[in-house]
Design a protein around this motif. Structure first.
Motif, PDB file in Angstrom:
ATOM      1  N   THR A   1       0.843  -1.181   0.000  1.00 29.19           N
ATOM      2  CA  THR A   1       0.000   0.000   0.000  1.00 29.19           C
ATOM      3  C   THR A   1       0.878   1.231   0.000  1.00 29.19           C
TER       4      THR A   1
ATOM      5  N   LEU B   1      -8.152   4.494  -7.056  1.00 29.57           N
ATOM      6  CA  LEU B   1      -7.852   3.266  -6.317  1.00 29.57           C
ATOM      7  C   LEU B   1      -7.244   2.206  -7.225  1.00 29.57           C
TER       8      LEU B   1
ATOM      9  N   ASP C   1      -6.153  -2.023  -6.729  1.00 20.33           N
ATOM     10  CA  ASP C   1      -6.126  -3.187  -5.850  1.00 20.33           C
ATOM     11  C   ASP C   1      -4.742  -3.821  -5.891  1.00 20.33           C
TER      12      ASP C   1
ATOM     13  N   THR D   1     -11.405  -2.568  -9.318  1.00 19.02           N
ATOM     14  CA  THR D   1     -11.724  -1.454  -8.424  1.00 19.02           C
ATOM     15  C   THR D   1     -12.918  -0.667  -8.953  1.00 19.02           C
TER      16      THR D   1
ATOM     17  N   TYR E   1     -12.622  -6.280   2.626  1.00 18.14           N
ATOM     18  CA  TYR E   1     -11.661  -5.202   2.842  1.00 18.14           C
ATOM     19  C   TYR E   1     -12.043  -4.405   4.077  1.00 18.14           C
TER      20      TYR E   1
ATOM     21  N   TYR F   1     -11.629   2.187   4.206  1.00 18.61           N
ATOM     22  CA  TYR F   1     -10.500   3.106   4.095  1.00 18.61           C
ATOM     23  C   TYR F   1     -10.989   4.534   4.302  1.00 18.61           C
TER      24      TYR F   1
ATOM     25  N   ILE G   1      -5.425  -0.423  -2.335  1.00 24.53           N
ATOM     26  CA  ILE G   1      -6.203  -1.045  -1.269  1.00 24.53           C
ATOM     27  C   ILE G   1      -5.844  -2.531  -1.225  1.00 24.53           C
TER      28      ILE G   1
END
Length: 236
Positions: free
Chosen positions: A5, A44, A46, A52, A92, A95, A112
């Motif tokens: 990340t 975003l 992934d 995403t 997940y 966030y 993410i």
């Protein structure tokens, strides 16, 4: 967050013309008016290569789904803090993309990672994720979007031992050493308002993105249970 990340802040710094004025011209240029709102684009990716598209991005009463490129646009007020929520589903953690707004549109990019990835990284460090607590990720970048080597961070809330990534390998620590990626992760943070203390690299100052203003700088952010809060500072 976690294995790879890397919060990548897309800078849109205004250009300033620095030409010389005529000796007999003492007038100063009229500053551009600051808009009431700017566009925040959340982008975003992934970490495992998953889709995403259709991820819910929320701010106040606005709710948008990401498009096929993993992007969603949200309107945020200028010169204020923002806390944009990203909900990618039950696999997940939620966030929170947080910062302080300047006067220009900006792009906030982040990877993410799913819960399984989080558990794997925690396990490699001898940690166990506590769903009643949160994760705070502090990214220290240079203007060139490189890790601000030598910078470090600490927080005033209870948490487990922080860690960094040196290349792709997690290791304990809160200072960006040689070959470390730009972010410092604080696991199992007690929920609530958390103040971040940044020690910048020598001769630098680190300011909250995207405002990058000492006058408007903000270092206190809200950490929520079972949520990854991502904040970035630009060191220059």
């Amino acid at each position: 967050m976690l294995t790879r990340t890397l919060l990548i802040a897309a800078l849109c710094l205004p250009l300033v013309a620095c030409g010389g004025a005529d000796d007999d011209d003492s007038s100063e240029p009229t500053p551009e008016p600051v808009p009431d709102f700017v566009r925040a684009t959340v982008a975003l990716t992934d970490a495992a290569g998953g889709s995403t598209e259709g991820i819910t991005v929320t701010f106040d009463d606005q709710e948008e789904g990401t498009d096929g490129t993993g992007r969603a646009d949200i309107t945020v007020p200028t010169l204020e803090t923002f806390d944009i929520t990203v909900d990618a589903g039950a696999d997940y953690q939620e966030y929170s993309v947080a910062g302080v707004v300047g006067g220009d549109d900006f792009i906030f990019q982040t990877l993410i990672s799913d819960r399984a990835t989080t558990d794997f990284v925690y396990g490699s460090l001898g940690l166990v994720a506590d769903a009643g607590k949160g994760i705070l990720v502090v990214s220290l970048d240079t203007v060139a979007l490189q890790a601000a080597t030598g910078g470090s961070a600490s927080i005033d809330a209870a948490h487990d031992e922080p860690f960094i990534f040196v290349n792709d390998t997690p290791q304990a620590g809160s200072e960006l050493i040689f070959e470390a990626q730009a972010f410092i992760s604080f696991p199992n943070v007690e929920p609530g308002d958390v103040t971040i203390d940044i020690v910048p690299p020598e001769s630098d100052i680190c300011l909250a993105f995207p405002a990058l203003s000492a006058e408007d700088d903000v270092t206190t952010y809200t950490v929520r249970a079972d949520t990854v809060t991502v904040v970035t500072f630009i060191c220059q």
